[in-house]
Design a protein around this motif. Structure first.
Motif, PDB file in Angstrom:
ATOM      1  N   GLY A  97       0.798  -1.216   0.000  1.00  0.00           N
ATOM      2  CA  GLY A  97       0.000   0.000   0.000  1.00  0.00           C
ATOM      3  C   GLY A  97       0.833   1.269   0.000  1.00  0.00           C
ATOM      4  N   PHE A  98       2.091   1.178  -0.429  1.00  0.00           N
ATOM      5  CA  PHE A  98       2.994   2.323  -0.426  1.00  0.00           C
ATOM      6  C   PHE A  98       2.499   3.423  -1.360  1.00  0.00           C
ATOM      7  N   ARG A  99       2.480   4.663  -0.874  1.00  0.00           N
ATOM      8  CA  ARG A  99       2.079   5.815  -1.687  1.00  0.00           C
ATOM      9  C   ARG A  99       3.114   6.932  -1.636  1.00  0.00           C
ATOM     10  N   ALA A 100       3.729   7.148  -0.474  1.00  0.00           N
ATOM     11  CA  ALA A 100       4.637   8.284  -0.336  1.00  0.00           C
ATOM     12  C   ALA A 100       5.712   7.989   0.704  1.00  0.00           C
ATOM     13  N   ALA A 101       6.832   8.730   0.586  1.00  0.00           N
ATOM     14  CA  ALA A 101       7.940   8.584   1.530  1.00  0.00           C
ATOM     15  C   ALA A 101       8.576   9.942   1.765  1.00  0.00           C
ATOM     16  N   ALA A 102       9.276  10.048   2.884  1.00  0.00           N
ATOM     17  CA  ALA A 102      10.047  11.248   3.199  1.00  0.00           C
ATOM     18  C   ALA A 102      11.208  10.828   4.083  1.00  0.00           C
ATOM     19  N   ILE A 103      12.308  11.569   3.994  1.00  0.00           N
ATOM     20  CA  ILE A 103      13.468  11.311   4.839  1.00  0.00           C
ATOM     21  C   ILE A 103      13.744  12.566   5.647  1.00  0.00           C
ATOM     22  N   LYS A 104      13.929  12.389   6.937  1.00  0.00           N
ATOM     23  CA  LYS A 104      14.294  13.491   7.828  1.00  0.00           C
ATOM     24  C   LYS A 104      15.336  12.946   8.792  1.00  0.00           C
ATOM     25  N   GLY A 105      16.547  13.488   8.699  1.00  0.00           N
ATOM     26  CA  GLY A 105      17.623  13.014   9.559  1.00  0.00           C
ATOM     27  C   GLY A 105      17.931  11.549   9.269  1.00  0.00           C
ATOM     28  N   ASP A 106      17.933  10.741  10.315  1.00  0.00           N
ATOM     29  CA  ASP A 106      18.224   9.313  10.182  1.00  0.00           C
ATOM     30  C   ASP A 106      16.974   8.460  10.066  1.00  0.00           C
ATOM     31  N   TYR A 107      15.848   9.065   9.698  1.00  0.00           N
ATOM     32  CA  TYR A 107      14.589   8.319   9.648  1.00  0.00           C
ATOM     33  C   TYR A 107      13.919   8.429   8.279  1.00  0.00           C
ATOM     34  N   LEU A 108      13.350   7.316   7.863  1.00  0.00           N
ATOM     35  CA  LEU A 108      12.552   7.225   6.650  1.00  0.00           C
ATOM     36  C   LEU A 108      11.103   7.063   7.095  1.00  0.00           C
ATOM     37  N   TYR A 109      10.225   7.867   6.533  1.00  0.00           N
ATOM     38  CA  TYR A 109       8.792   7.800   6.845  1.00  0.00           C
ATOM     39  C   TYR A 109       8.069   7.322   5.594  1.00  0.00           C
ATOM     40  N   VAL A 110       7.279   6.258   5.719  1.00  0.00           N
ATOM     41  CA  VAL A 110       6.565   5.705   4.571  1.00  0.00           C
ATOM     42  C   VAL A 110       5.103   5.449   4.920  1.00  0.00           C
ATOM     43  N   SER A 111       4.276   5.510   3.880  1.00  0.00           N
ATOM     44  CA  SER A 111       2.863   5.179   4.058  1.00  0.00           C
ATOM     45  C   SER A 111       2.678   3.688   3.827  1.00  0.00           C
ATOM     46  N   ASN A 112       1.909   3.061   4.695  1.00  0.00           N
ATOM     47  CA  ASN A 112       1.576   1.642   4.605  1.00  0.00           C
ATOM     48  C   ASN A 112       0.052   1.577   4.722  1.00  0.00           C
ATOM     49  N   TYR A 113      -0.610   1.742   3.549  1.00  0.00           N
ATOM     50  CA  TYR A 113      -2.051   1.976   3.496  1.00  0.00           C
ATOM     51  C   TYR A 113      -2.377   3.186   4.351  1.00  0.00           C
ATOM     52  N   ASP A 114      -3.115   3.034   5.455  1.00  0.00           N
ATOM     53  CA  ASP A 114      -3.481   4.194   6.260  1.00  0.00           C
ATOM     54  C   ASP A 114      -2.565   4.397   7.467  1.00  0.00           C
ATOM     55  N   ASP A 115      -1.489   3.638   7.557  1.00  0.00           N
ATOM     56  CA  ASP A 115      -0.519   3.782   8.647  1.00  0.00           C
ATOM     57  C   ASP A 115       0.685   4.600   8.194  1.00  0.00           C
ATOM     58  N   LEU A 116       1.335   5.252   9.149  1.00  0.00           N
ATOM     59  CA  LEU A 116       2.603   5.932   8.917  1.00  0.00           C
ATOM     60  C   LEU A 116       3.670   5.128   9.650  1.00  0.00           C
ATOM     61  N   VAL A 117       4.661   4.644   8.895  1.00  0.00           N
ATOM     62  CA  VAL A 117       5.703   3.800   9.463  1.00  0.00           C
ATOM     63  C   VAL A 117       7.024   4.571   9.464  1.00  0.00           C
ATOM     64  N   THR A 118       7.740   4.508  10.587  1.00  0.00           N
ATOM     65  CA  THR A 118       9.054   5.129  10.718  1.00  0.00           C
ATOM     66  C   THR A 118      10.106   4.033  10.689  1.00  0.00           C
ATOM     67  N   ILE A 119      11.108   4.207   9.818  1.00  0.00           N
ATOM     68  CA  ILE A 119      12.200   3.231   9.692  1.00  0.00           C
ATOM     69  C   ILE A 119      13.502   3.961   9.997  1.00  0.00           C
ATOM     70  N   ARG A 120      14.268   3.417  10.924  1.00  0.00           N
ATOM     71  CA  ARG A 120      15.561   4.028  11.274  1.00  0.00           C
ATOM     72  C   ARG A 120      16.583   3.631  10.219  1.00  0.00           C
ATOM     73  N   LEU A 121      17.250   4.646   9.671  1.00  0.00           N
ATOM     74  CA  LEU A 121      18.258   4.405   8.646  1.00  0.00           C
ATOM     75  C   LEU A 121      19.645   4.376   9.277  1.00  0.00           C
ATOM     76  N   GLY A 131       8.876   2.704  14.440  1.00  0.00           N
ATOM     77  CA  GLY A 131       7.599   3.099  14.997  1.00  0.00           C
ATOM     78  C   GLY A 131       6.506   3.056  13.946  1.00  0.00           C
ATOM     79  N   ARG A 132       5.270   3.146  14.436  1.00  0.00           N
ATOM     80  CA  ARG A 132       4.116   3.091  13.548  1.00  0.00           C
ATOM     81  C   ARG A 132       2.966   3.848  14.196  1.00  0.00           C
ATOM     82  N   ILE A 133       2.298   4.647  13.380  1.00  0.00           N
ATOM     83  CA  ILE A 133       1.067   5.296  13.814  1.00  0.00           C
ATOM     84  C   ILE A 133      -0.051   4.673  12.992  1.00  0.00           C
TER      85      ILE A 133
END
Length: 178
Positions: A97-121, A131-133
Protein backbone atom coordinates in the motif's frame (compact mmCIF):
# COMPACT_ATOMS: atom_id res chain seq x y z
CA UNK A 1 -22.71 48.25 -12.89
CA UNK A 2 -26.18 46.85 -12.02
CA UNK A 3 -26.19 44.93 -15.32
CA UNK A 4 -22.85 43.28 -14.48
CA UNK A 5 -24.12 42.33 -11.01
CA UNK A 6 -27.31 40.91 -12.52
CA UNK A 7 -25.34 38.85 -15.05
CA UNK A 8 -22.98 37.49 -12.37
CA UNK A 9 -25.92 36.56 -10.15
CA UNK A 10 -27.72 34.86 -13.02
CA UNK A 11 -24.60 32.95 -14.07
CA UNK A 12 -23.95 31.85 -10.47
CA UNK A 13 -27.54 30.67 -10.13
CA UNK A 14 -27.25 28.63 -13.33
CA UNK A 15 -24.09 26.99 -12.03
CA UNK A 16 -25.80 26.04 -8.77
CA UNK A 17 -28.83 24.60 -10.54
CA UNK A 18 -26.61 22.60 -12.87
CA UNK A 19 -24.57 21.24 -9.94
CA UNK A 20 -27.62 19.72 -8.28
CA UNK A 21 -28.45 16.19 -9.33
CA UNK A 22 -31.70 14.49 -8.63
CA UNK A 23 -32.06 10.76 -8.07
CA UNK A 24 -33.28 10.50 -11.63
CA UNK A 25 -29.92 11.76 -12.97
CA UNK A 26 -28.04 8.71 -11.65
CA UNK A 27 -27.89 5.70 -13.92
CA UNK A 28 -29.09 3.02 -11.51
CA UNK A 29 -28.87 0.42 -14.26
CA UNK A 30 -25.08 0.76 -14.55
CA UNK A 31 -22.84 -1.78 -12.85
CA UNK A 32 -21.76 -0.39 -9.47
CA UNK A 33 -18.28 -0.59 -7.97
CA UNK A 34 -17.48 -2.48 -4.81
CA UNK A 35 -14.48 -2.26 -2.49
CA UNK A 36 -11.87 -5.01 -2.37
CA UNK A 37 -10.82 -5.56 1.26
CA UNK A 38 -7.74 -7.08 2.80
CA UNK A 39 -8.03 -8.00 6.47
CA UNK A 40 -4.77 -9.99 6.54
CA UNK A 41 -2.53 -8.50 9.28
CA UNK A 42 0.57 -9.23 7.18
CA UNK A 43 -0.64 -6.47 4.85
CA UNK A 44 0.68 -4.06 7.46
CA UNK A 45 4.16 -5.65 7.69
CA UNK A 46 7.16 -3.83 6.28
CA UNK A 47 9.79 -6.33 5.12
CA UNK A 48 13.42 -5.89 4.16
CA UNK A 49 14.17 -8.09 1.15
CA UNK A 50 17.07 -8.74 -1.21
CA UNK A 51 17.37 -6.37 -4.18
CA UNK A 52 15.07 -6.84 -7.16
CA UNK A 53 14.61 -5.23 -10.55
CA UNK A 54 12.56 -2.05 -10.86
CA UNK A 55 9.21 -2.55 -12.59
CA UNK A 56 7.31 0.70 -11.98
CA UNK A 57 9.85 3.21 -10.65
CA UNK A 58 9.04 6.63 -9.29
CA UNK A 59 10.60 9.40 -7.21
CA UNK A 60 14.12 9.29 -5.79
CA UNK A 61 15.13 10.16 -2.22
CA UNK A 62 18.71 10.60 -0.97
CA UNK A 63 20.32 9.77 2.35
CA UNK A 64 24.10 10.10 2.51
CA UNK A 65 25.64 7.94 -0.24
CA UNK A 66 22.36 6.12 -0.77
CA UNK A 67 19.37 6.68 -3.01
CA UNK A 68 15.92 5.25 -2.38
CA UNK A 69 13.84 4.70 -5.52
CA UNK A 70 10.06 4.39 -5.26
CA UNK A 71 8.39 1.28 -6.63
CA UNK A 72 4.80 2.39 -6.99
CA UNK A 73 2.37 0.54 -4.69
CA UNK A 74 5.00 -1.81 -3.29
CA UNK A 75 7.98 -0.10 -1.62
CA UNK A 76 11.47 1.31 -2.12
CA UNK A 77 14.71 0.12 -3.72
CA UNK A 78 17.89 0.91 -1.75
CA UNK A 79 20.76 1.85 -4.08
CA UNK A 80 24.33 2.59 -3.00
CA UNK A 81 26.15 5.38 -4.82
CA UNK A 82 29.38 5.13 -2.80
CA UNK A 83 31.00 4.38 -6.17
CA UNK A 84 29.06 6.82 -8.39
CA UNK A 85 30.26 5.12 -11.58
CA UNK A 86 29.00 1.72 -10.42
CA UNK A 87 25.78 2.09 -8.38
CA UNK A 88 24.62 -1.07 -6.68
CA UNK A 89 21.18 -2.15 -5.50
CA UNK A 90 21.45 -3.34 -1.92
CA UNK A 91 17.93 -4.16 -0.82
CA UNK A 92 14.22 -3.69 -1.34
CA UNK A 93 11.95 -2.33 1.40
CA UNK A 94 8.57 -3.99 0.82
CA UNK A 95 5.74 -1.70 1.97
CA UNK A 96 2.26 -2.89 0.96
CA UNK A 97 0.00 0.00 0.00
CA UNK A 98 2.99 2.32 -0.43
CA UNK A 99 2.08 5.81 -1.69
CA UNK A 100 4.64 8.28 -0.34
CA UNK A 101 7.94 8.58 1.53
CA UNK A 102 10.05 11.25 3.20
CA UNK A 103 13.47 11.31 4.84
CA UNK A 104 14.29 13.49 7.83
CA UNK A 105 17.62 13.01 9.56
CA UNK A 106 18.22 9.31 10.18
CA UNK A 107 14.59 8.32 9.65
CA UNK A 108 12.55 7.22 6.65
CA UNK A 109 8.79 7.80 6.85
CA UNK A 110 6.56 5.71 4.57
CA UNK A 111 2.86 5.18 4.06
CA UNK A 112 1.58 1.64 4.61
CA UNK A 113 -2.05 1.98 3.50
CA UNK A 114 -3.48 4.19 6.26
CA UNK A 115 -0.52 3.78 8.65
CA UNK A 116 2.60 5.93 8.92
CA UNK A 117 5.70 3.80 9.46
CA UNK A 118 9.05 5.13 10.72
CA UNK A 119 12.20 3.23 9.69
CA UNK A 120 15.56 4.03 11.27
CA UNK A 121 18.26 4.41 8.65
CA UNK A 122 21.14 3.34 10.88
CA UNK A 123 23.04 1.65 8.08
CA UNK A 124 21.15 0.14 5.20
CA UNK A 125 22.31 -3.34 6.13
CA UNK A 126 20.54 -3.10 9.47
CA UNK A 127 17.26 -1.28 8.81
CA UNK A 128 14.38 -1.82 11.18
CA UNK A 129 10.93 -0.44 11.82
CA UNK A 130 11.22 2.13 14.60
CA UNK A 131 7.60 3.10 15.00
CA UNK A 132 4.12 3.09 13.55
CA UNK A 133 1.07 5.30 13.81
CA UNK A 134 -2.01 3.25 12.95
CA UNK A 135 -4.67 5.02 10.89
CA UNK A 136 -2.52 8.15 10.58
CA UNK A 137 -4.79 9.36 7.79
CA UNK A 138 -8.09 8.51 6.23
CA UNK A 139 -8.02 6.56 2.99
CA UNK A 140 -10.70 7.34 0.46
CA UNK A 141 -13.67 5.10 1.12
CA UNK A 142 -15.04 5.68 -2.36
CA UNK A 143 -13.86 4.74 -5.86
CA UNK A 144 -11.54 7.13 -7.74
CA UNK A 145 -14.30 7.92 -10.26
CA UNK A 146 -17.17 10.39 -10.28
CA UNK A 147 -20.77 9.89 -11.37
CA UNK A 148 -20.78 6.25 -10.25
CA UNK A 149 -22.79 4.09 -7.89
CA UNK A 150 -20.87 1.96 -5.42
CA UNK A 151 -21.27 -0.34 -2.47
CA UNK A 152 -20.64 1.72 0.67
CA UNK A 153 -17.33 1.00 2.41
CA UNK A 154 -17.31 -0.96 5.67
CA UNK A 155 -14.12 -0.42 7.70
CA UNK A 156 -14.84 -3.50 9.84
CA UNK A 157 -14.06 -5.70 6.81
CA UNK A 158 -10.42 -4.54 6.58
CA UNK A 159 -8.38 -2.11 4.53
CA UNK A 160 -9.69 -1.15 1.09
CA UNK A 161 -6.93 -2.10 -1.36
CA UNK A 162 -8.82 -1.59 -4.66
CA UNK A 163 -12.21 -1.05 -6.31
CA UNK A 164 -13.79 -3.41 -8.84
CA UNK A 165 -16.99 -3.62 -10.83
CA UNK A 166 -19.61 -5.41 -8.77
CA UNK A 167 -20.89 -8.86 -9.63
CA UNK A 168 -24.33 -7.62 -8.52
CA UNK A 169 -25.27 -6.32 -11.96
CA UNK A 170 -28.65 -5.09 -10.80
CA UNK A 171 -27.00 -2.60 -8.48
CA UNK A 172 -29.27 -3.50 -5.56
CA UNK A 173 -26.34 -3.49 -3.13
CA UNK A 174 -25.13 -0.05 -4.25
CA UNK A 175 -26.40 2.48 -1.74
CA UNK A 176 -23.70 5.12 -2.23
CA UNK A 177 -22.83 7.39 -5.12
CA UNK A 178 -20.21 9.89 -6.05
Amino acid sequence: MPTRLLLCTLFGGLLLVNACRSDHDWDTNSTPYEPVYNADPSTKHVRFLPPRSTVNGGNLYTSGDYVLEEEKDSGLHVISYQDAVHPKKLAFISVPGFRAAAIKGDYLYVSNYDDLVTIRLNGFGNMQEAGRISQAWHLNDYPPFTGVLFVCADSTKGTIVAWKLSEDLSGTSAKCRR
